[in-house]
Design a protein around this motif. Structure first.
Motif, PDB file in Angstrom:
ATOM      1  N   UNK A 121       0.797  -1.229   0.000  1.00 42.07           N
ATOM      2  CA  UNK A 121       0.000   0.000   0.000  1.00 42.07           C
ATOM      3  C   UNK A 121       0.827   1.276   0.000  1.00 42.07           C
ATOM      4  N   UNK A 122       2.156   1.158  -0.096  1.00 43.48           N
ATOM      5  CA  UNK A 122       3.014   2.344  -0.123  1.00 43.48           C
ATOM      6  C   UNK A 122       2.702   3.191  -1.348  1.00 43.48           C
ATOM      7  N   UNK A 123       2.694   4.507  -1.146  1.00 44.59           N
ATOM      8  CA  UNK A 123       2.399   5.431  -2.238  1.00 44.59           C
ATOM      9  C   UNK A 123       3.686   6.083  -2.734  1.00 44.59           C
ATOM     10  N   UNK A 124       3.756   6.303  -4.030  1.00 40.30           N
ATOM     11  CA  UNK A 124       4.870   7.029  -4.623  1.00 40.30           C
ATOM     12  C   UNK A 124       4.321   7.862  -5.773  1.00 40.30           C
ATOM     13  N   UNK A 125       5.074   8.878  -6.141  1.00 44.33           N
ATOM     14  CA  UNK A 125       4.667   9.768  -7.233  1.00 44.33           C
ATOM     15  C   UNK A 125       5.834   9.920  -8.196  1.00 44.33           C
ATOM     16  N   UNK A 126       5.512   9.942  -9.458  1.00 45.62           N
ATOM     17  CA  UNK A 126       6.492  10.201 -10.516  1.00 45.62           C
ATOM     18  C   UNK A 126       6.009  11.447 -11.262  1.00 45.62           C
ATOM     19  N   UNK A 127       6.915  12.409 -11.485  1.00 43.73           N
ATOM     20  CA  UNK A 127       6.581  13.625 -12.232  1.00 43.73           C
ATOM     21  C   UNK A 127       7.611  13.807 -13.332  1.00 43.73           C
ATOM     22  N   UNK A 128       7.133  13.990 -14.555  1.00 42.38           N
ATOM     23  CA  UNK A 128       8.015  14.262 -15.691  1.00 42.38           C
ATOM     24  C   UNK A 128       7.510  15.480 -16.435  1.00 42.38           C
ATOM     25  N   UNK A 129       8.443  16.347 -16.806  1.00 43.77           N
ATOM     26  CA  UNK A 129       8.167  17.471 -17.697  1.00 43.77           C
ATOM     27  C   UNK A 129       9.142  17.323 -18.860  1.00 43.77           C
ATOM     28  N   UNK A 130       9.017  18.142 -19.896  1.00 41.74           N
ATOM     29  CA  UNK A 130       9.986  18.037 -20.992  1.00 41.74           C
ATOM     30  C   UNK A 130      11.440  18.221 -20.550  1.00 41.74           C
ATOM     31  N   UNK A 131      11.678  18.907 -19.427  1.00 44.42           N
ATOM     32  CA  UNK A 131      13.052  19.142 -18.997  1.00 44.42           C
ATOM     33  C   UNK A 131      13.393  18.621 -17.617  1.00 44.42           C
ATOM     34  N   UNK A 132      12.537  17.756 -17.042  1.00 43.71           N
ATOM     35  CA  UNK A 132      12.840  17.247 -15.702  1.00 43.71           C
ATOM     36  C   UNK A 132      12.178  15.895 -15.466  1.00 43.71           C
ATOM     37  N   UNK A 133      12.694  15.204 -14.460  1.00 44.56           N
ATOM     38  CA  UNK A 133      12.122  13.930 -14.051  1.00 44.56           C
ATOM     39  C   UNK A 133      12.328  13.781 -12.544  1.00 44.56           C
ATOM     40  N   UNK A 134      11.228  13.575 -11.787  1.00 43.47           N
ATOM     41  CA  UNK A 134      11.279  13.467 -10.329  1.00 43.47           C
ATOM     42  C   UNK A 134      10.513  12.246  -9.848  1.00 43.47           C
ATOM     43  N   UNK A 135      10.912  11.755  -8.678  1.00 45.32           N
ATOM     44  CA  UNK A 135      10.247  10.619  -8.058  1.00 45.32           C
ATOM     45  C   UNK A 135      10.137  10.894  -6.560  1.00 45.32           C
ATOM     46  N   UNK A 136       8.935  10.695  -6.003  1.00 42.68           N
ATOM     47  CA  UNK A 136       8.712  10.871  -4.565  1.00 42.68           C
ATOM     48  C   UNK A 136       8.440   9.519  -3.941  1.00 42.68           C
ATOM     49  N   UNK A 137       9.107   9.258  -2.837  1.00 43.00           N
ATOM     50  CA  UNK A 137       8.847   8.040  -2.084  1.00 43.00           C
ATOM     51  C   UNK A 137       8.956   8.355  -0.599  1.00 43.00           C
ATOM     52  N   UNK A 138       8.227   7.599   0.186  1.00 42.94           N
ATOM     53  CA  UNK A 138       8.073   7.878   1.606  1.00 42.94           C
ATOM     54  C   UNK A 138       9.390   7.764   2.359  1.00 42.94           C
ATOM     55  N   UNK A 139       9.615   8.761   3.234  1.00 44.55           N
ATOM     56  CA  UNK A 139      10.786   8.785   4.094  1.00 44.55           C
ATOM     57  C   UNK A 139      10.355   8.539   5.542  1.00 44.55           C
ATOM     58  N   UNK A 140       9.458   9.368   6.039  1.00 43.58           N
ATOM     59  CA  UNK A 140       8.888   9.241   7.381  1.00 43.58           C
ATOM     60  C   UNK A 140       7.370   9.240   7.259  1.00 43.58           C
ATOM     61  N   UNK A 141       6.658   9.328   8.368  1.00 41.96           N
ATOM     62  CA  UNK A 141       5.188   9.238   8.351  1.00 41.96           C
ATOM     63  C   UNK A 141       4.525  10.102   7.292  1.00 41.96           C
ATOM     64  N   UNK A 142       4.805  11.391   7.297  1.00 43.94           N
ATOM     65  CA  UNK A 142       4.149  12.270   6.336  1.00 43.94           C
ATOM     66  C   UNK A 142       5.142  12.929   5.382  1.00 43.94           C
ATOM     67  N   UNK A 143       6.418  12.578   5.493  1.00 47.72           N
ATOM     68  CA  UNK A 143       7.449  13.198   4.670  1.00 47.72           C
ATOM     69  C   UNK A 143       7.881  12.267   3.539  1.00 47.72           C
ATOM     70  N   UNK A 144       8.042  12.862   2.378  1.00 49.67           N
ATOM     71  CA  UNK A 144       8.479  12.133   1.194  1.00 49.67           C
ATOM     72  C   UNK A 144       9.760  12.752   0.663  1.00 49.67           C
TER      73      UNK A 144
END
Length: 120
Positions: A43-66
């Motif tokens: 059930x872990x949540x992650x986010x991927x964001x891509x734009x024409x000039x960037x690529x980012x990934x968010x994954x959980x670090x602590x309870x509410x921090x990514x």
């Protein structure tokens, strides 16, 4: 310009469990394509964001921090400008955020955002 193969922006975001709102805020950045993923395993949540000039990934670090790390194409100033834009969008949406921007040699170019130390 090509997106670097290694990260040049490292971030910490306090989502407070509002992952759908976080994803929606990211969609306002330069025509970003944003994908929210929920693991079928745990059930872990992650986010991927891509734009024409960037690529980012968010994954959980602590309870509410990514951790929200990625790569931005371009020279130092344009990378810092993109990161300031990213911070402003997230801040306006009510998220605490902090980003450290590095050059190709690993030297810190800028720190943008809020202090996440225990005293803050």
């Amino acid at each position: 310009m090509e997106i670097p193969e290694s990260n040049n922006v490292y971030g910490l975001i306090d989502c407070g469990g509002r992952m759908k709102e976080f994803a929606a805020a990211l969609q306002r950045i330069r025509g970003a394509e944003v994908r929210l993923k929920i693991s079928e395993f745990d059930g872990a949540q992650s986010i991927r964001m891509d734009t024409p000039g960037s690529s980012f990934h968010a994954y959980k670090s602590l309870d509410s921090e990514f951790l929200f790390n990625g790569s931005v194409a371009g020279e130092a100033e344009s990378t810092c400008q993109f990161t300031r834009e990213l911070y402003n969008v997230l801040h306006e949406a009510g998220f605490r955020a902090r980003f450290d921007v590095y050059d190709e040699d690993g030297a810190t170019l800028a720190t943008i955002g809020e202090d996440f130390s225990p005293a803050s």
